[in-house]
Design an enzyme around this catalytic site. Structure first.
Site, PDB file in Angstrom:
ATOM      1  N   HIS A 177       3.221   6.883   5.198  1.00 39.86           N
ATOM      2  CA  HIS A 177       2.887   7.894   6.196  1.00 39.86           C
ATOM      3  C   HIS A 177       4.189   8.346   6.848  1.00 39.86           C
ATOM      4  CE1 HIS A 177       0.296  10.019   9.113  1.00 39.86           C
ATOM      5  NE2 HIS A 177       1.290   9.764   9.965  1.00 39.86           N
ATOM      6  N   CYS A 178       4.514   9.626   6.706  1.00 42.14           N
ATOM      7  CA  CYS A 178       5.776  10.158   7.208  1.00 42.14           C
ATOM      8  C   CYS A 178       5.591  10.614   8.653  1.00 42.14           C
ATOM      9  CB  CYS A 178       6.259  11.318   6.345  1.00 42.14           C
ATOM     10  SG  CYS A 178       7.860  11.992   6.859  1.00 42.14           S
ATOM     11  N   PRO A 179       6.264   9.976   9.614  1.00 43.10           N
ATOM     12  CA  PRO A 179       6.100  10.410  11.008  1.00 43.10           C
ATOM     13  C   PRO A 179       6.788  11.729  11.305  1.00 43.10           C
ATOM     14  CG  PRO A 179       7.736   8.672  10.873  1.00 43.10           C
ATOM     15  CD  PRO A 179       7.165   8.821   9.498  1.00 43.10           C
TER      16      PRO A 179
END
Length: 318
Positions: A177-179
């Site tokens: 999950h890319c913030p």
């Protein structure tokens, strides 16, 4: 007269002896020539080396002057090209890297990463196997894989899937999950994510190169003068340098993951440390599957009508 003649003879004999002794003590003319030639050779070697060094120095000096002339000519042609009739084209070329990054960002953030729909119609108690456990095992390319049951989505997750705690969805072939993007990176948007990282790396390298060129053109004023006259360029160089290192490391890491056909989540969990990776087909085949393979359609119908949980429970009781 008779007495004087013997005296003259003795004097002449003595003078002859002295002359002979001087000739014997003196060196021969051949030796003088040899010694003089040797001395000339010894003196001539340093002079020869000095001449060779001078010739090389003159050659490199002339080469440097020619390169500086070529540099000035190229710079003048570049400035004329920018300020001339093709200035619009140059501006479009300068804007292209930023537009490419923006397009890839939109694609990776708006594409469904591979969300697996929930099974809201089933109860947790109703789900299970014949032996009462909530897990299944399947064989993939000769390797046994375990399918875990998700209590939130109420499904058996397919292989390489994971439930994202941020998005609160099970995602197929979950990578991470890319913030920075605010989106999961998984099966359906992974290639867009890789294009985004590489295009951003090219953009920051482009900005770094032209910013350094501008600083080099104004380097006569010194560091304090540059901070005073063009502080934005110095800040851009510093930020671009840090971004290049970060994005280059990220790109190299994901290229390595593609070569071994792993996801970042699998690599972090050391999923295949004790077993063989059933998805590794070789470097060329792995690149074909990840970057050029067909993208499956989305399983989620985003145009469907949303039904509340209490309505589902009420229909289930009826």
């Amino acid at each position: 007269m008779a007495s004087s003649s013997p005296q003259l003879e003795t004097c002449s004999s003595e003078s002859d002896k002295e002359a002979m002794e001087q000739i014997a003590l003196s060196e021969s003319p051949i030796q003088d020539i040899a010694n003089s030639s040797t001395n000339n050779n010894i003196k001539g070697k340093p002079e020869l080396h000095i001449k060779i060094a001078e010739n090389f120095g003159n050659f490199f000096a002339s080469l440097r002057e020619n390169l500086l002339v070529v540099k000035r000519v190229v710079q003048n042609l570049w400035l004329q090209y920018i300020r001339g009739e093709k200035s619009d084209r140059i501006r479009a070329y300068q804007v292209w890297p930023g537009n490419n990054v923006f397009i890839n960002l939109i694609l990776v953030s708006t594409t469904d990463p591979g969300i697996i729909p929930r099974n809201d119609q089933a109860n947790i108690e109703d789900v299970g196997t014949s032996d009462g456990t909530r897990s299944k095992r399947v064989m993939i390319n000769g390797v046994e894989m375990k399918l875990k049951y998700c209590r939130i989505c109420k499904i058996f997750r397919p292989p390489r899937s994971c439930h994202c705690a941020v998005c609160d969805n099970c995602v197929e072939k979950f990578d991470h999950h890319c913030p920075w993007i605010g989106q999961c990176i998984a099966l359906r948007n992974y290639r867009f994510y890789l294009s985004f990282v590489i295009s951003a790396l090219v953009l920051f390298a482009y900005l770094f190169a032209f910013s350094v060129w501008r600083i080099h053109a104004k380097s006569k004023s010194g560091l304090l003068g540059m901070l005073k006259n063009c502080p934005e360029t110095v800040a851009l160089v510093s930020f671009s340098f840090a971004a290049i290192w970060f994005l280059a490391g990220l790109a190299i890491f994901h290229i390595y993951l593609i070569t071994v056909n792993q996801t970042a989540y699998e690599n972090f969990r050391q999923r295949y440390a004790d077993s063989q990776n059933p998805y590794d087909k070789g470097i060329v085949s792995n690149f074909k599957d990840v970057l050029f393979g067909p993208v499956p359609p989305s399983r989620v119908d985003f145009r469907a009508e949303v039904t509340s949980s209490w309505h589902i429970k009420a229909t289930r009781r009826v």
